[in-house]
Design a protein around this motif. Structure first.
Motif, mmCIF file in Angstrom:
data_model
loop_
_atom_site.group_PDB
_atom_site.id
_atom_site.type_symbol
_atom_site.label_atom_id
_atom_site.label_comp_id
_atom_site.label_asym_id
_atom_site.label_seq_id
_atom_site.Cartn_x
_atom_site.Cartn_y
_atom_site.Cartn_z
ATOM 1 N N GLU A 175 37.833 -45.272 -14.370
ATOM 2 C CA GLU A 175 37.643 -43.823 -14.215
ATOM 3 C C GLU A 175 38.692 -43.155 -13.325
ATOM 4 O OE1 GLU A 175 36.262 -40.199 -15.099
ATOM 5 O OE2 GLU A 175 35.599 -42.058 -16.041
ATOM 6 N N PRO A 176 39.057 -43.708 -12.173
ATOM 7 C CA PRO A 176 40.052 -43.024 -11.327
ATOM 8 C C PRO A 176 41.380 -42.758 -12.035
ATOM 9 C CG PRO A 176 39.009 -44.793 -10.099
ATOM 10 C CD PRO A 176 38.559 -44.924 -11.529
ATOM 11 N N PHE A 177 41.711 -43.566 -13.029
ATOM 12 C CA PHE A 177 42.976 -43.406 -13.731
ATOM 13 C C PHE A 177 42.930 -42.309 -14.791
ATOM 14 C CE2 PHE A 177 42.775 -47.726 -12.149
ATOM 15 C CZ PHE A 177 43.953 -47.785 -11.416
ATOM 16 N N ARG A 178 41.737 -41.880 -15.153
ATOM 17 C CA ARG A 178 41.596 -40.817 -16.156
ATOM 18 C C ARG A 178 42.141 -39.474 -15.662
ATOM 19 N NH1 ARG A 178 37.657 -41.992 -20.459
ATOM 20 N NH2 ARG A 178 36.778 -44.028 -20.055
ATOM 21 N N HIS A 179 42.382 -39.367 -14.386
ATOM 22 C CA HIS A 179 42.858 -38.107 -13.808
ATOM 23 C C HIS A 179 44.376 -38.009 -13.761
ATOM 24 C CE1 HIS A 179 38.703 -37.338 -12.873
ATOM 25 N NE2 HIS A 179 38.635 -38.506 -12.268
ATOM 26 N N ILE A 180 45.071 -39.021 -14.264
ATOM 27 C CA ILE A 180 46.532 -38.984 -14.285
ATOM 28 C C ILE A 180 46.958 -38.091 -15.446
ATOM 29 C CG2 ILE A 180 48.659 -40.300 -14.525
ATOM 30 C CD1 ILE A 180 47.115 -42.714 -13.349
ATOM 31 N N LYS A 181 47.636 -37.016 -15.111
ATOM 32 C CA LYS A 181 48.025 -36.017 -16.106
ATOM 33 C C LYS A 181 48.920 -36.642 -17.176
ATOM 34 C CE LYS A 181 49.956 -31.456 -16.598
ATOM 35 N NZ LYS A 181 50.449 -30.268 -15.934
ATOM 36 N N GLY A 182 48.590 -36.347 -18.429
ATOM 37 C CA GLY A 182 49.394 -36.778 -19.550
ATOM 38 C C GLY A 182 49.022 -38.131 -20.125
ATOM 39 N N LEU A 183 48.058 -38.822 -19.501
ATOM 40 C CA LEU A 183 47.658 -40.135 -19.996
ATOM 41 C C LEU A 183 46.259 -40.103 -20.579
ATOM 42 C CD1 LEU A 183 48.861 -42.656 -17.255
ATOM 43 C CD2 LEU A 183 49.993 -42.006 -19.388
ATOM 44 N N SER A 184 46.032 -40.991 -21.521
ATOM 45 C CA SER A 184 44.705 -41.216 -22.071
ATOM 46 C C SER A 184 44.313 -42.637 -21.698
ATOM 47 C CB SER A 184 44.745 -41.048 -23.586
ATOM 48 O OG SER A 184 43.499 -41.340 -24.156
ATOM 49 N N ILE A 185 43.161 -42.795 -21.057
ATOM 50 C CA ILE A 185 42.649 -44.094 -20.622
ATOM 51 C C ILE A 185 41.402 -44.392 -21.459
ATOM 52 C CG2 ILE A 185 41.830 -45.458 -18.669
ATOM 53 C CD1 ILE A 185 44.695 -44.342 -18.292
ATOM 54 N N LEU A 186 41.470 -45.439 -22.277
ATOM 55 C CA LEU A 186 40.368 -45.762 -23.184
ATOM 56 C C LEU A 186 39.943 -47.208 -22.980
ATOM 57 C CD1 LEU A 186 41.940 -44.000 -26.260
ATOM 58 C CD2 LEU A 186 39.911 -43.245 -25.022
ATOM 59 N N PRO A 187 38.877 -47.451 -22.215
ATOM 60 C CA PRO A 187 38.415 -48.826 -21.969
ATOM 61 C C PRO A 187 37.946 -49.519 -23.238
ATOM 62 C CG PRO A 187 37.489 -47.315 -20.361
ATOM 63 C CD PRO A 187 38.126 -46.471 -21.432
#
Length: 110
Positions: A12-24
């Motif tokens: 979850e903390p990485f979901r806030h990085i602008k321009g990225l999509s984090i999909l577990p």
């Protein structure tokens, strides 16, 4: 890119990085892509290149949901994420129970 963490890791903390999509995924990994590059956009490019209109896909995780959304038929593996199972056209046996093979038979590929 694929990132790996220990079982139960919270991406979850990485979901806030602008321009990225984090999909577990369903185990210990997550897909990390540019927010406009997904499995579905990659498939769209392949369809254009090969002059095709539709595709069939297999998946098991929330990182497959967009791919499922545009597929003619989507098959979720039995060990898959509950939301992926809900969104798939079919839920098939798990990978360790020959799910891919049985899924191909189910939809008439074999």
């Amino acid at each position: 890119m694929i990132a790996y963490g220990p079982m139960g890791y919270d991406y979850e903390p990485f979901r806030h990085i602008k321009g990225l999509s984090i999909l577990p995924g369903v185990s210990t990994y997550c897909d990390i892509t540019h927010n406009q590059a997904t499995k579905a956009t990659g498939i769209k490019k392949l369809l254009e290149f090969y002059h095709c209109d539709e595709y069939i896909c297999f998946g098991d995780s929330t990182n497959d949901l967009e791919m499922f959304k545009y597929a003619k038929i989507s098959l979720c593996m039995g060990q898959g994420d509950p939301l992926a199972k809900e969104k798939a056209t079919y839920v098939i046996d798990s990978i360790d129970q020959d799910g891919l093979y049985k899924g191909c038979i189910k939809i008439g590929l074999i």
